[in-house]
Design a protein around this motif. Structure first.
Motif, PDB file in Angstrom:
ATOM      1  N   THR A  94       0.846  -1.188   0.000  1.00  0.00           N
ATOM      2  CA  THR A  94       0.000   0.000   0.000  1.00  0.00           C
ATOM      3  C   THR A  94       0.879   1.233   0.000  1.00  0.00           C
ATOM      4  OG1 THR A  94      -1.731  -1.186   1.218  1.00  0.00           O
ATOM      5  CG2 THR A  94      -1.830   1.222   1.207  1.00  0.00           C
ATOM      6  N   GLN A  95       0.731   2.046  -1.031  1.00  0.00           N
ATOM      7  CA  GLN A  95       1.532   3.260  -1.150  1.00  0.00           C
ATOM      8  C   GLN A  95       0.728   4.476  -0.691  1.00  0.00           C
ATOM      9  OE1 GLN A  95       3.339   1.883  -5.375  1.00  0.00           O
ATOM     10  NE2 GLN A  95       4.167   3.821  -4.622  1.00  0.00           N
ATOM     11  N   ARG A 102      11.385  18.690  -0.929  1.00  0.00           N
ATOM     12  CA  ARG A 102      11.725  17.298  -0.624  1.00  0.00           C
ATOM     13  C   ARG A 102      10.455  16.462  -0.682  1.00  0.00           C
ATOM     14  NH1 ARG A 102      15.865  15.193   2.659  1.00  0.00           N
ATOM     15  NH2 ARG A 102      15.370  13.271   3.808  1.00  0.00           N
ATOM     16  N   ALA A 103      10.562  15.286  -1.294  1.00  0.00           N
ATOM     17  CA  ALA A 103       9.413  14.388  -1.397  1.00  0.00           C
ATOM     18  C   ALA A 103       9.717  13.081  -0.671  1.00  0.00           C
ATOM     19  CB  ALA A 103       9.104  14.088  -2.866  1.00  0.00           C
ATOM     20  N   THR A 104       8.746  12.636   0.103  1.00  0.00           N
ATOM     21  CA  THR A 104       8.868  11.344   0.768  1.00  0.00           C
ATOM     22  C   THR A 104       7.642  10.507   0.442  1.00  0.00           C
ATOM     23  OG1 THR A 104      10.138  12.302   2.587  1.00  0.00           O
ATOM     24  CG2 THR A 104       9.163  10.130   2.945  1.00  0.00           C
ATOM     25  N   LEU A 105       7.875   9.365  -0.198  1.00  0.00           N
ATOM     26  CA  LEU A 105       6.811   8.469  -0.611  1.00  0.00           C
ATOM     27  C   LEU A 105       6.900   7.205   0.227  1.00  0.00           C
ATOM     28  CD1 LEU A 105       7.544  10.374  -3.087  1.00  0.00           C
ATOM     29  CD2 LEU A 105       6.644   8.549  -4.539  1.00  0.00           C
ATOM     30  N   SER A 106       5.748   6.702   0.657  1.00  0.00           N
ATOM     31  CA  SER A 106       5.710   5.559   1.560  1.00  0.00           C
ATOM     32  C   SER A 106       5.177   4.311   0.867  1.00  0.00           C
ATOM     33  CB  SER A 106       4.832   5.897   2.761  1.00  0.00           C
ATOM     34  OG  SER A 106       4.640   4.755   3.573  1.00  0.00           O
ATOM     35  N   CYS A 107       5.690   3.175   1.286  1.00  0.00           N
ATOM     36  CA  CYS A 107       5.246   1.870   0.797  1.00  0.00           C
ATOM     37  C   CYS A 107       5.174   0.939   2.002  1.00  0.00           C
ATOM     38  CB  CYS A 107       6.218   1.337  -0.248  1.00  0.00           C
ATOM     39  SG  CYS A 107       5.852  -0.329  -0.877  1.00  0.00           S
ATOM     40  N   ARG A 108       3.970   0.495   2.306  1.00  0.00           N
ATOM     41  CA  ARG A 108       3.778  -0.384   3.461  1.00  0.00           C
ATOM     42  C   ARG A 108       3.316  -1.755   2.993  1.00  0.00           C
ATOM     43  NH1 ARG A 108       1.206   2.027   8.743  1.00  0.00           N
ATOM     44  NH2 ARG A 108       3.362   2.754   8.811  1.00  0.00           N
ATOM     45  N   PHE A 165       3.177  -5.239  -7.081  1.00  0.00           N
ATOM     46  CA  PHE A 165       3.394  -3.802  -7.149  1.00  0.00           C
ATOM     47  C   PHE A 165       2.415  -3.074  -6.227  1.00  0.00           C
ATOM     48  CE2 PHE A 165       6.273  -3.461 -10.747  1.00  0.00           C
ATOM     49  CZ  PHE A 165       6.078  -4.650 -11.423  1.00  0.00           C
ATOM     50  N   GLY A 166       2.853  -1.943  -5.694  1.00  0.00           N
ATOM     51  CA  GLY A 166       1.924  -1.044  -5.040  1.00  0.00           C
ATOM     52  C   GLY A 166       1.063  -0.363  -6.081  1.00  0.00           C
ATOM     53  N   GLN A 167       0.069   0.370  -5.625  1.00  0.00           N
ATOM     54  CA  GLN A 167      -0.880   0.993  -6.555  1.00  0.00           C
ATOM     55  C   GLN A 167      -0.354   2.279  -7.155  1.00  0.00           C
ATOM     56  OE1 GLN A 167      -0.914   1.500  -3.355  1.00  0.00           O
ATOM     57  NE2 GLN A 167      -1.996   3.406  -2.825  1.00  0.00           N
TER      58      GLN A 167
END
Lengths: 109, 118
Positions: A5-6, A18-24, A100-102
């Motif tokens: 889940t992104q 600054r960009a921070t993208l999450s992937c759980r 893959f995440g979405q």
């Protein structure tokens, strides 16, 4: 099957920020098998990060990956105009399975 | 230089068949893990199938029994035979090379569009 889940779904930022993208992940993932891709409109995905934190060949050092277990992140330290795109995380598991995440859409604010 | 070039996409009726090709250059297909990954219009990426160096093949549940992955070593080409096509198979199909046994795709083709519609 592991679900990735992104978040967020869409991130609106300005160049230079600054960009921070999450992937759980729904269960623990080996860091060795966690990758990040960038996809621009009408193009194939491009590998950015593999093994959770290793940059692929030719990827600028403003891109970095981190995390372990179930929580991973892609950070872009200073956004360039060409960085606005969709980003996917992906994991590899036994069976085999490739998930893959979405995706997270990074758009210009 | 590593290159992957897909072909064979097009419009097909539900229940029909299509064979996709992926011509590789700059490396040897039989020495690499190769996958097909698809992307429905406006949607995310979905892994479809993989063929390993030893010839073992694996499929996503959504295509198992309908799709067949193969390769021709003499032509250095990967294939995807798609039968019993459904509307939900409509997508851009990419072939991708995997960094051996890591699950990471380091090279991708440009994709070929498959549209399943009457």
């Amino acid at each position: 099957e592991i679900v990735l889940t992104q978040s967020p779904g869409t991130l609106s930022l300005s160049p230079g920020e600054r960009a921070t993208l999450s992937c759980r992940a729904s269960q623990s993932v080996s860091s060795s098998y966690l990758a990040w891709y960038q996809q621009k409109s009408g193009q194939a995905p491009r590998l950015l990060i593999y093994g959770a934190s290793s940059r692929a060949t030719g990827i600028p050092d403003r891109f970095s990956g981190s995390g372990s277990g179930t929580d991973f992140a892609l950070t872009i330290s200073r956004l360039e105009p060409e960085d606005f795109a969709v980003y996917y995380c992906q994991q590899y598991g036994s069976s085999p399975s490739y998930t893959f995440g979405q995706g997270t859409k990074l758009e210009i604010k | 230089e590593v290159q992957l070039v897909e072909s064979g996409g097009g419009l097909v009726q539900p229940g029909g068949s299509l064979r996709l090709s992926c011509a590789a250059s700059g490396f040897t297909v039989s020495y690499n893990y190769l996958s097909w990954v698809r992307q429905a219009p406006g949607k995310g990426l979905e892994w479809v199938s993989v063929i390993y160096t030893g010839g073992d093949t694996y499929y996503a549940d959504s295509v198992k029994g309908r799709f067949t992955i193969s390769r021709d070593n003499s032509k250095n080409t990967l294939y995807l035979q798609m039968n019993s096509l459904r509307g939900e198979d409509t997508a851009v199909y990419y072939c991708a090379r995997e960094i051996a046994a890591t699950g990471t795709f380091d090279y991708w083709g440009q994709g070929t569009l498959v549209t399943v519609s009457s």
